[in-house]
Design a protein around this motif. Structure first.
Motif, PDB file in Angstrom:
ATOM      1  N   ARG A  49       0.817  -1.198   0.000  1.00  0.00           N
ATOM      2  CA  ARG A  49       0.000   0.000   0.000  1.00  0.00           C
ATOM      3  C   ARG A  49       0.855   1.254   0.000  1.00  0.00           C
ATOM      4  N   LEU A  50       2.045   1.153   0.618  1.00  0.00           N
ATOM      5  CA  LEU A  50       2.875   2.338   0.803  1.00  0.00           C
ATOM      6  C   LEU A  50       4.346   1.938   0.726  1.00  0.00           C
ATOM      7  N   LEU A  51       5.136   2.781   0.047  1.00  0.00           N
ATOM      8  CA  LEU A  51       6.581   2.548  -0.047  1.00  0.00           C
ATOM      9  C   LEU A  51       7.302   3.689   0.657  1.00  0.00           C
ATOM     10  N   GLY A  52       8.501   3.387   1.165  1.00  0.00           N
ATOM     11  CA  GLY A  52       9.277   4.449   1.813  1.00  0.00           C
ATOM     12  C   GLY A  52      10.754   4.288   1.531  1.00  0.00           C
ATOM     13  N   THR A  53      11.468   5.408   1.631  1.00  0.00           N
ATOM     14  CA  THR A  53      12.926   5.348   1.529  1.00  0.00           C
ATOM     15  C   THR A  53      13.535   6.176   2.653  1.00  0.00           C
ATOM     16  N   VAL A  54      14.767   5.835   2.975  1.00  0.00           N
ATOM     17  CA  VAL A  54      15.456   6.501   4.085  1.00  0.00           C
ATOM     18  C   VAL A  54      16.960   6.294   3.982  1.00  0.00           C
ATOM     19  N   GLY A  55      17.700   7.273   4.452  1.00  0.00           N
ATOM     20  CA  GLY A  55      19.127   7.085   4.677  1.00  0.00           C
ATOM     21  C   GLY A  55      20.043   7.927   3.836  1.00  0.00           C
ATOM     22  N   GLU A  56      19.603   8.363   2.671  1.00  0.00           N
ATOM     23  CA  GLU A  56      20.453   9.146   1.768  1.00  0.00           C
ATOM     24  C   GLU A  56      19.545   9.754   0.710  1.00  0.00           C
ATOM     25  N   ALA A  86      15.994   6.564  -9.688  1.00  0.00           N
ATOM     26  CA  ALA A  86      15.706   5.432  -8.800  1.00  0.00           C
ATOM     27  C   ALA A  86      14.315   5.595  -8.181  1.00  0.00           C
ATOM     28  N   TRP A  87      13.973   6.832  -7.838  1.00  0.00           N
ATOM     29  CA  TRP A  87      12.633   7.095  -7.277  1.00  0.00           C
ATOM     30  C   TRP A  87      11.572   6.656  -8.270  1.00  0.00           C
ATOM     31  N   LEU A  88      11.744   7.036  -9.540  1.00  0.00           N
ATOM     32  CA  LEU A  88      10.730   6.725 -10.552  1.00  0.00           C
ATOM     33  C   LEU A  88      10.632   5.227 -10.821  1.00  0.00           C
ATOM     34  N   TRP A  89      11.768   4.545 -10.720  1.00  0.00           N
ATOM     35  CA  TRP A  89      11.734   3.091 -10.888  1.00  0.00           C
ATOM     36  C   TRP A  89      10.950   2.453  -9.747  1.00  0.00           C
ATOM     37  N   TYR A  90      11.196   2.907  -8.545  1.00  0.00           N
ATOM     38  CA  TYR A  90      10.484   2.420  -7.348  1.00  0.00           C
ATOM     39  C   TYR A  90       8.978   2.663  -7.535  1.00  0.00           C
ATOM     40  N   TRP A  91       8.640   3.843  -7.994  1.00  0.00           N
ATOM     41  CA  TRP A  91       7.255   4.257  -8.203  1.00  0.00           C
ATOM     42  C   TRP A  91       6.577   3.426  -9.290  1.00  0.00           C
ATOM     43  N   GLY A 101       5.950  -0.142  -7.265  1.00  0.00           N
ATOM     44  CA  GLY A 101       4.636   0.283  -6.762  1.00  0.00           C
ATOM     45  C   GLY A 101       3.553   0.375  -7.813  1.00  0.00           C
ATOM     46  N   ASP A 102       3.887   0.042  -9.078  1.00  0.00           N
ATOM     47  CA  ASP A 102       2.893   0.077 -10.156  1.00  0.00           C
ATOM     48  C   ASP A 102       2.151   1.408 -10.251  1.00  0.00           C
ATOM     49  N   GLU A 103       2.816   2.494  -9.923  1.00  0.00           N
ATOM     50  CA  GLU A 103       2.232   3.846  -9.958  1.00  0.00           C
ATOM     51  C   GLU A 103       0.958   3.938  -9.143  1.00  0.00           C
ATOM     52  N   ARG A 104       0.907   3.118  -8.126  1.00  0.00           N
ATOM     53  CA  ARG A 104      -0.301   2.983  -7.314  1.00  0.00           C
ATOM     54  C   ARG A 104      -0.026   3.384  -5.858  1.00  0.00           C
ATOM     55  N   CYS A 105       1.220   3.150  -5.420  1.00  0.00           N
ATOM     56  CA  CYS A 105       1.539   3.336  -4.001  1.00  0.00           C
ATOM     57  C   CYS A 105       2.268   4.650  -3.768  1.00  0.00           C
ATOM     58  N   PRO A 106       1.802   5.446  -2.822  1.00  0.00           N
ATOM     59  CA  PRO A 106       2.568   6.635  -2.454  1.00  0.00           C
ATOM     60  C   PRO A 106       3.967   6.231  -1.976  1.00  0.00           C
ATOM     61  N   ILE A 107       4.916   7.129  -2.179  1.00  0.00           N
ATOM     62  CA  ILE A 107       6.271   6.923  -1.659  1.00  0.00           C
ATOM     63  C   ILE A 107       6.556   8.025  -0.654  1.00  0.00           C
ATOM     64  N   VAL A 108       7.034   7.652   0.533  1.00  0.00           N
ATOM     65  CA  VAL A 108       7.524   8.656   1.472  1.00  0.00           C
ATOM     66  C   VAL A 108       9.048   8.604   1.492  1.00  0.00           C
ATOM     67  N   ASP A 109       9.667   9.734   1.159  1.00  0.00           N
ATOM     68  CA  ASP A 109      11.131   9.865   1.217  1.00  0.00           C
ATOM     69  C   ASP A 109      11.412  10.604   2.517  1.00  0.00           C
ATOM     70  N   THR A 110      11.908   9.860   3.503  1.00  0.00           N
ATOM     71  CA  THR A 110      11.956  10.373   4.871  1.00  0.00           C
ATOM     72  C   THR A 110      13.356  10.817   5.251  1.00  0.00           C
ATOM     73  N   TRP A 111      13.520  12.104   5.506  1.00  0.00           N
ATOM     74  CA  TRP A 111      14.829  12.599   5.956  1.00  0.00           C
ATOM     75  C   TRP A 111      14.872  12.655   7.469  1.00  0.00           C
ATOM     76  N   TRP A 112      15.931  12.109   8.034  1.00  0.00           N
ATOM     77  CA  TRP A 112      16.184  12.231   9.474  1.00  0.00           C
ATOM     78  C   TRP A 112      17.587  11.741   9.765  1.00  0.00           C
ATOM     79  N   GLN A 113      17.939  11.632  11.029  1.00  0.00           N
ATOM     80  CA  GLN A 113      19.306  11.286  11.429  1.00  0.00           C
ATOM     81  C   GLN A 113      19.285  10.491  12.738  1.00  0.00           C
ATOM     82  N   THR A 114      20.390   9.845  13.036  1.00  0.00           N
ATOM     83  CA  THR A 114      20.521   9.166  14.331  1.00  0.00           C
ATOM     84  C   THR A 114      20.168  10.139  15.463  1.00  0.00           C
ATOM     85  N   GLU A 115      20.593  11.367  15.297  1.00  0.00           N
ATOM     86  CA  GLU A 115      20.404  12.391  16.332  1.00  0.00           C
ATOM     87  C   GLU A 115      18.937  12.776  16.527  1.00  0.00           C
ATOM     88  N   THR A 116      18.111  12.568  15.504  1.00  0.00           N
ATOM     89  CA  THR A 116      16.725  13.048  15.584  1.00  0.00           C
ATOM     90  C   THR A 116      15.740  11.986  16.075  1.00  0.00           C
TER      91      THR A 116
END
Ligand code: WT7
Length: 640
Positions: free
Chosen positions: A373-380, A386-391, A395-410
């Motif tokens: 239902r949902l895809l996500g990426t993290v880390g860099e 690559a995003w479009l390939w994932y999508w 995900g068959d152009e069906r699943c939202p993608i969340v590209d999540t920025w954060w850090q060990t510190e956060t």
């Protein structure tokens, strides 16, 4: 103009629509105490907090929920028993496909109580530091939760780190206990964890006892003075109540690389971390009971802490834990598992996506991914391709993608789109999560408004913020709060576009991000110079198709040493044993000298440009002690 992809229609009852985001974000900024007091209610507190935010960045002192009392293990395990004792908490698959184990919340509870009792029996108690060194097996999560249950502070060390690196982390936080297992499997290869622990302890540590879980049954050396086979320990089944923890009692230490010196022990405390993990998981993944959540990160990294263990379990979710690697037995492994287990939410790293993209669409398409239902990426940063390939493909152009920025510190996600709320832009992480106030600052410390590029700072504290560097508060203040007074500096460069979307451009300090793993150039350099044949080393990053960044090492040798292929190999091996295979230089460039200013400072800017093959933009080289060296370095780069 960047491509903008409309987010697929939100499903019925999504946790956050676009309008709700606007309203909640506004409230989180205008009334942080009210907002976070309310979000904190998604946890069970023994004593609910009445004091919410209390922080200062100058001097640095950060406290959240400071009069609250809770236990995170209770929140992840015990409190789910009345409603979902027989629901699966952890679904585990081993390195071999189909080797599956499930733990319901009831079973997880029993296992955690046993491990907690084992720790107590050996004399561990509240505040003790306990080092965990594991492959991706349920006992890693069980050991973390057991520590949280008795109030001990866990320090998980990635199972891919060498004995040398493990030793440094045990000593830094003076762990008296280690929990590990005999060995783990990754891609059909045995990782000798217990042997690595033995090697680390042989160098001298404060460790008094080692609990050894039997996972593979491989031969190990057994030291009766310290070692305890977990399955041979008796009397572990009695009750073990959850310790009452103040919100600001430490929960864990996790070592991470910085631009200078040894890795630092990032300290997170109980209440703020728990609220951040639980709240971000709830909104970003829009989780519903019964769904299967799969975060492919290792528990040795913060992503594994927050989104394999604490975030999902605090929400009563089923978390999938995978021991193996994406390309074993072949490169369809992820999708094979998605199909067999019917994964709903899949969260992985751009480096894995790029590696799998290279194998073509076939391995993906041969498996049914309709459960996702949902895809996500993290880390860099993820490149739009690559995003479009994932999508398109995954995900068959069906699943939202969340590209999540954060850090060990956060502690958890800070910038992302929300799946029911926001359009997506390939390559952009999106918008700030609740309570997050990003600021872009130029070199003079001026805050930039509107569409702009600058260094990414965070103007306000958030509950999940790290509280200190373990044992070195001055280093904490120096590292994060000295560059821009009154702000937390992330170390990342960033652009904000006309729609307020954030585009992380990568680290602006001497930190590398190699296949999503964070490494300090200084760490790799000190590993290299610890080899007797190396005189000096300078390490920089360069663009790498799969890993995002590769490691480029310029090395000068002592007199008499031969710069040949054999030595190159030896140096690679040396770095592997000093740090980890993930730190292995991709390119070793022997040079008779490093470019230095007349005062002896290495000119890294020039080394970076040469490693990037950007020979035309070296900038001013006239201040070099020996400007002719540059041509030789360029020549050397061309030959690689
Ligand atoms: C650094 C933090 C996030 C947990 C795992 C890594 C980079 C992380 C993204 C993203 C662009 C990203 C940053 C950050 N980073 N996520 N979605 N887009 N860059 O945690 O090891 O502490 O590394 O990873 O450079 O500072 P970490």
């Amino acid at each position: 103009m960047a491509e903008r992809i409309p987010v697929p229609a939100a499903r019925e009852g999504t946790h956050c629509t676009a309008a709700q985001y606007e309203e909640l974000y506004r409230r989180s900024i205008d009334d942080p105490d009210g907002f976070w007091a309310e979000e904190a209610r998604r946890l069970d507190w023994f004593t609910a907090p009445t004091r919410i935010a209390d922080w200062s960045y100058d001097p640095v002192a950060i406290r959240w929920f400071e009069d609250g009392v809770l236990n995170l293990c209770h929140n992840c395990v015990d409190r789910h028993l009345p409603e979902r004792a027989d629901d699966v908490a952890i679904l585990w698959e081993g390195d071999e496909p189909g080797n599956v184990r499930t733990l319901t919340f009831r079973e997880l509870h029993a296992e955690v109580v046993r491990m907690a009792n084992a720790l107590k029996q050996l004399g561990a108690s509240k505040g003790d530091r306990i080092t965990l060194y594991f492959p991706m097996i349920p006992e890693a999560a069980i050991a973390m939760l057991a520590c949280a249950r008795i109030g001990a502070i866990h320090s998980v060390v990635f199972g891919g780190f060498s004995p040398e690196a493990l030793h440094g982390r045990i000593v830094d936080c003076a762990s008296r206990f280690v929990i590990t297992c005999d060995g783990g499997m990754r891609g059909g290869k045995l990782v000798p964890l217990k042997a690595n622990v033995d090697a680390a302890l042989a160098e001298g540590t404060p460790v008094e006892a080692v609990i050894v879980v039997c996972h593979l049954g491989n031969e190990i050396a057994f030291n009766p003075a310290t070692d305890h086979w977990y399955h041979e320990m008796a009397d572990l089944d009695g009750d073990c109540p959850c310790a009452s923890m103040n919100a600001e009692d430490p929960l864990f230490i996790l070592y991470t690389s910085g631009s200078t010196g040894k890795p630092k022990g990032v300290l997170h405390t109980t209440g703020g971390y728990a609220v951040w993990a639980a709240t971000t998981f709830h909104y970003v993944f829009d989780y519903r009971p019964g769904e299967l959540f799969w975060c492919t990160a290792d528990v040795g990294w913060v992503t594994g802490h927050t989104y394999v263990v604490y975030g999902p379990l605090a929400n009563g979710a089923t978390t999938l834990m995978f021991e193996g690697v994406p390309n074993y037995p072949d490169s369809s492994r992820f999708w094979d598992m998605v199909e067999r287990h019917k994964v709903d939410i899949f969260y992985t790293a751009p480096t894995a996506i790029r590696a799998l993209m290279r194998e073509g669409d076939g391995p993906v398409k041969k498996h049914d991914r309709s459960s996702i239902r949902l895809l996500g990426t993290v880390g860099e940063p993820i490149n739009p391709e690559a995003w479009l390939w994932y999508w398109r493909v995954v995900g068959d152009e069906r699943c939202p993608i969340v590209d999540t920025w954060w850090q060990t510190e956060t502690a958890g996600i800070m910038i992302t789109t929300l799946p029911g709320a926001h359009d997506m832009k390939p390559g952009s992480a999106g918008l700030p999560f609740f309570g997050v106030v990003p600021e872009l600052v130029d070199a003079d410390g001026q805050v930039l408004e509107g569409a702009a590029s600058g260094n990414l700072c965070l103007a306000r504290s958030w509950p999940g913020q790290m509280r200190t560097v373990y044992g070195d508060h001055e280093r904490f203040a120096q590292t994060y709060f000295s560059a821009y007074r009154g702000k937390y500096f992330t170390g990342d460069g960033c652009r904000r576009d006309e729609d307020g979307y954030y585009w992380i451009t990568g680290r602006v300090d001497d930190v590398l991000n190699v296949a999503g793993h964070r490494l300090g150039t200084a760490e790799v350099e000190s590993a290299l110079v610890s080899h007797p044949k190396v005189a000096e080393a300078a390490v920089v990053g360069y663009p790498h198709d799969i890993k995002g960044q590769g490691i480029y090492a310029y090395v000068t040798l002592v007199v008499d040493a031969e710069p040949d292929a054999a030595l190159e190999q030896e140096l690679r091996q040396h770095v592997r044993t000093e740090i980890s295979p993930i730190a292995t230089p991709d390119i070793i460039h022997f040079t008779p000298a490093l470019p230095k200013t007349r005062s002896g400072k290495i000119m890294r800017r020039i080394l970076r440009k040469i490693a990037e093959n950007e020979f035309g933009s070296l900038g001013d080289t006239s201040t070099l002690a020996d400007p002719s060296l540059v041509d030789a370095l360029i020549e050397g780069r061309r030959n690689r």
